[in-house]
Design an enzyme around this catalytic site. Structure first.
Site, PDB file in Angstrom:
ATOM      1  N   THR A 122      10.108   4.626  -9.859  1.00 42.90           N
ATOM      2  CA  THR A 122      10.497   4.182  -8.522  1.00 42.90           C
ATOM      3  C   THR A 122      10.047   2.750  -8.276  1.00 42.90           C
ATOM      4  OG1 THR A 122      10.111   6.468  -7.796  1.00 42.90           O
ATOM      5  CG2 THR A 122      10.449   4.830  -6.068  1.00 42.90           C
ATOM      6  N   SER A 128      -0.303   0.875  -6.913  1.00 39.63           N
ATOM      7  CA  SER A 128      -0.142   1.115  -5.486  1.00 39.63           C
ATOM      8  C   SER A 128      -1.059   2.199  -4.937  1.00 39.63           C
ATOM      9  CB  SER A 128       1.330   1.429  -5.219  1.00 39.63           C
ATOM     10  OG  SER A 128       1.560   1.488  -3.862  1.00 39.63           O
ATOM     11  N   HIS A 129      -0.455   3.296  -4.485  1.00 39.99           N
ATOM     12  CA  HIS A 129      -1.230   4.341  -3.814  1.00 39.99           C
ATOM     13  C   HIS A 129      -1.940   5.265  -4.809  1.00 39.99           C
ATOM     14  CE1 HIS A 129       2.722   5.862  -4.795  1.00 39.99           C
ATOM     15  NE2 HIS A 129       2.223   7.083  -4.785  1.00 39.99           N
ATOM     16  N   ASP A 162      -2.373   0.565   1.779  1.00 42.60           N
ATOM     17  CA  ASP A 162      -2.607   1.188   0.469  1.00 42.60           C
ATOM     18  C   ASP A 162      -3.129   0.196  -0.574  1.00 42.60           C
ATOM     19  OD1 ASP A 162      -0.248  -0.248   0.120  1.00 42.60           O
ATOM     20  OD2 ASP A 162       0.552   1.171  -1.337  1.00 42.60           O
ATOM     21  N   ASP A 195      -1.921  -1.792  -2.856  1.00 42.30           N
ATOM     22  CA  ASP A 195      -1.345  -3.131  -2.973  1.00 42.30           C
ATOM     23  C   ASP A 195      -0.861  -3.674  -1.630  1.00 42.30           C
ATOM     24  OD1 ASP A 195       0.628  -1.172  -2.951  1.00 42.30           O
ATOM     25  OD2 ASP A 195       2.047  -2.378  -4.082  1.00 42.30           O
ATOM     26  N   ASP A 227       1.270  -2.781   0.646  1.00 39.79           N
ATOM     27  CA  ASP A 227       2.650  -2.767   1.139  1.00 39.79           C
ATOM     28  C   ASP A 227       2.937  -1.575   2.039  1.00 39.79           C
ATOM     29  OD1 ASP A 227       2.595  -0.960  -0.927  1.00 39.79           O
ATOM     30  OD2 ASP A 227       4.379  -1.710  -1.956  1.00 39.79           O
ATOM     31  N   ARG A 228       2.008  -0.633   2.132  1.00 45.43           N
ATOM     32  CA  ARG A 228       2.215   0.505   3.036  1.00 45.43           C
ATOM     33  C   ARG A 228       1.389   0.327   4.300  1.00 45.43           C
ATOM     34  NH1 ARG A 228       2.795   6.133  -0.240  1.00 45.43           N
ATOM     35  NH2 ARG A 228       4.043   5.315  -1.974  1.00 45.43           N
ATOM     36  N   GLU A 245       9.950   6.875   4.605  1.00 46.86           N
ATOM     37  CA  GLU A 245       9.050   7.873   5.197  1.00 46.86           C
ATOM     38  C   GLU A 245       7.654   7.812   4.591  1.00 46.86           C
ATOM     39  OE1 GLU A 245       7.893  10.241   2.918  1.00 46.86           O
ATOM     40  OE2 GLU A 245       9.183   9.231   1.462  1.00 46.86           O
ATOM     41  N   LYS A 273       8.116  -4.052   0.993  1.00 47.59           N
ATOM     42  CA  LYS A 273       7.552  -3.511   2.221  1.00 47.59           C
ATOM     43  C   LYS A 273       6.213  -4.194   2.460  1.00 47.59           C
ATOM     44  CE  LYS A 273       5.921   0.796   0.002  1.00 47.59           C
ATOM     45  NZ  LYS A 273       6.572   1.022  -1.286  1.00 47.59           N
ATOM     46  N   ARG A 282       8.558  16.659  -4.206  1.00 49.28           N
ATOM     47  CA  ARG A 282       8.447  16.294  -2.797  1.00 49.28           C
ATOM     48  C   ARG A 282       9.516  17.049  -2.017  1.00 49.28           C
ATOM     49  NH1 ARG A 282       4.842  12.336  -3.380  1.00 49.28           N
ATOM     50  NH2 ARG A 282       5.214  10.509  -4.690  1.00 49.28           N
TER      51      ARG A 282
END
Ligand code: VG1
Ligand code: CO
Length: 543
Positions: free
Chosen positions: A18, A113-114, A277, A279, A281-282, A364, A376, A496
């Site tokens: 992703t 990331s997360h 998060d 990096d 971006d969240r 989301e 983002k 998910r």
């Protein structure tokens, strides 16, 4: 100094998901593993000779080592210049900003990331193109194809760079500039938002907590919130980036940012809470004793956009990922602008933004952003909320409740089943696909299936088609259940399940979310056989 050509052999599975290639640190530490992927990126680019590359990461374990290797490979490849964030740090949005501002050819961001960090955690690498956004599938697939045939890579044998001193140097004929990671980004934020009003808000005693989760957002939040906007020192907590994020999972949701959620529910709760998060971006937005879903956040930002200087002229359109709730669709309809539904992952928003078709985008998964960059952007979302809070004088809860009263409430939840056996997860999805044709018209737990499909997206700008992007069940009342397998996990499969129910009646806007969704939760299990097929009787994470 010399350029070395070293023999190598392909590694299986270097396919970007992703958002880039994500694997365990132990996988990335294998000799040549990172080098192979970087050479495959470079081999897939046309016209990069003499151009500028931006490079930085979220500071997790292995970041500094990877930066040194990539700089030496960039020199061997013939880039003219590399811009590196000091300390090897650049948030994902700051990297996107830097590519655009400096007219770079592209950039490489090092982040998972997360996902958790540290020697036993995850590492990741992603290539961004000249518009500042993640490479589209055409490029990521070309990179993957190249990894399968690679036989050698090229690297300079120059000594390690000093990453901690701002300034210029050269490496094997290539210029290297170490830049402050925050400056360009902070200037962009100052141009978009009403800093005067936000400063006045803090001066009036407005209180907030920003939880940096020991990831890369801390330095950005400190400079912008505390230094530029006058928020009291200590507003930013966990603000020092750590290689292992302090042992935490840098994923800003009510489960992983439990400390912030508890604080926001306590008697000492400030007016506003936010987290970001790995990096940066969240974003997660929290009011006093009041959580905001990311889907609602996107819709609310869209409604209030013209209150913010950067969006004063109005928005051209909204884009949301398919599993994101349809709250934004209602706002787009009210504003008379289009709402685009894309597959999961920020790379699908790039064309819409470049073409001027969408102004705001969101997912989301605690992600929102706009045409100001092509990623983002966590701190951006926080500043957008602060700007709206400052000029309306309303609380987070009031803004959300007013929104529901006007547009209705989209009850929303995501259930994640992590580290599920991959074969079982694939079988579950295959079984669902096999059932799609027979579902429409069936009534399950009171919900009648109106549409059942495997989401496919045709990019309206370049016509490219992306298939198998998630199983979607839409019911006659607009409720939805969506099933997808994660493309960012590194252990087994993550299923998910996304659940959404629309409720227009304000008298029914105060139900506990899981209770409001209980019928759809039962439908999801009945249709997919989650418990029977995965032997999981409850989700690992519910957000
Ligand atoms: C997840 C989210 C997706 C997001 C992606 C990258 O992907 O669902 O919305 O774009 O992470 O976010 P997946 O395939 O695991 O569902 V980040 O902040 O981790 O780069
Ligand atoms: Co991220």
């Amino acid at each position: 100094m010399a350029i070395l050509t070293l023999a190598t052999q392909p590694f299986a599975g270097q396919r970007p998901g992703t958002s880039g290639l994500r694997k365990k640190v132990s996988v990335f530490r294998q000799p040549h593993y990172l080098e192979n992927f970087v050479q495959s990126i470079f081999d897939s680019l046309e016209g990069s000779a003499g151009q500028t590359l931006v490079l930085g990461g979220d500071g997790r374990f292995h970041n500094r080592h990877a930066i040194q290797i990539i700089v030496r490979m960039a020199a061997a490849h013939g880039f003219g210049k590399v811009l590196v964030g000091r300390g090897g740090l650049l948030s994902t949005p700051a990297l996107s900003c830097a590519i655009r501002k400096h007219g770079a050819f592209g950039g490489i961001v090092l982040s998972a990331s997360h996902n958790p960090g540290g020697p036993d955690g995850d590492f990741g690498i992603k290539y961004n193109i000249g518009n500042g956004g993640p490479a589209p599938e055409k490029i990521t697939e070309a990179i993957y194809a190249r990894t399968a045939t690679l036989a050698q890579y090229r690297i300079s044998d120059a000594a390690d760079l000093d990453l901690d001193r701002i300034g210029h140097t050269t490496l094997d004929g290539m210029q290297v500039e170490i830049i402050d990671p925050v400056t360009d980004y902070a200037e962009l934020m100052r141009d978009l938002f009403d800093f005067e009003s936000i400063r006045a808000l803090f001066a009036r005693g407005f209180t907030m907590r920003f939880d940096g989760m020991h990831a890369v957002s801390g330095p950005y939040a400190k400079v912008i919130l505390e230094d530029m906007l006058g928020a009291p020192a200590g507003t930013v907590t966990n603000g020092e980036p750590l290689e292992d994020f302090g042992g935490h999972h840098p994923d800003p949701n009510p489960v992983n940012a439990a400390e912030l959620i508890a604080y926001m529910a306590s008697a000492q709760a400030p007016d506003f809470g936010a987290a970001s998060d790995g990096d940066a971006d969240r974003n997660m937005i929290v009011g006093r004793r009041f959580d905001v879903t990311p889907s609602d956040s996107l819709a609310i930002l869209a409604v209030h956009a013209t209150r913010v200087p950067g969006y004063r002229a109005g928005i051209a359109g909204i884009a949301r990922s398919m599993p994101t709730s349809t709250a934004a669709d209602r706002v787009a309809a009210a504003l008379g602008v289009p709402c685009y539904e894309t597959p999961t992952g920020w790379k699908f928003f790039g064309n819409l933004l470049d073409a001027g078709m969408a102004t705001l985008c969101g997912e989301e998964s605690y992600g929102s952003g706009s045409l100001h960059i092509r990623e983002k952007d966590g701190v951006w979302a926080v500043l957008f909320w602060l700007n709206v809070l400052a000029v309306t004088g309303k609380s987070v809860e009031t803004l959300v409740r007013e929104h529901w009263a006007r547009f209705g409430r989209n009850y929303y939840s995501r259930h994640d089943y992590e580290a599920v056996d991959s074969a079982a997860a694939d079988a579950l999805m295959a079984n669902l696909r096999g059932k799609l044709a027979s579902l429409p018209g069936q009534t399950l737990h009171g919900y009648t299936v109106a549409l059942a499909d495997d989401f496919a997206y045709t990019d309206p700008v370049d016509g490219s088609v992306s298939r198998n992007q998630g199983i979607r069940l839409v019911f006659s009342d607009g409720s939805r259940v969506v099933f997808r397998l994660s493309g960012t996990g590194t252990e087994g499969a993550t299923l998910r399940v996304y659940l959404e129910r629309y409720e227009a009646d304000p008298a029914r806007h105060d139900m506990p979310t899981q209770h409001a969704l209980s019928g759809l939760i039962a439908v999801a299990d009945q249709v997919a056989g989650i418990a029977a097929r995965t032997d999981r009787h409850r989700p690992t994470v519910t957000t």
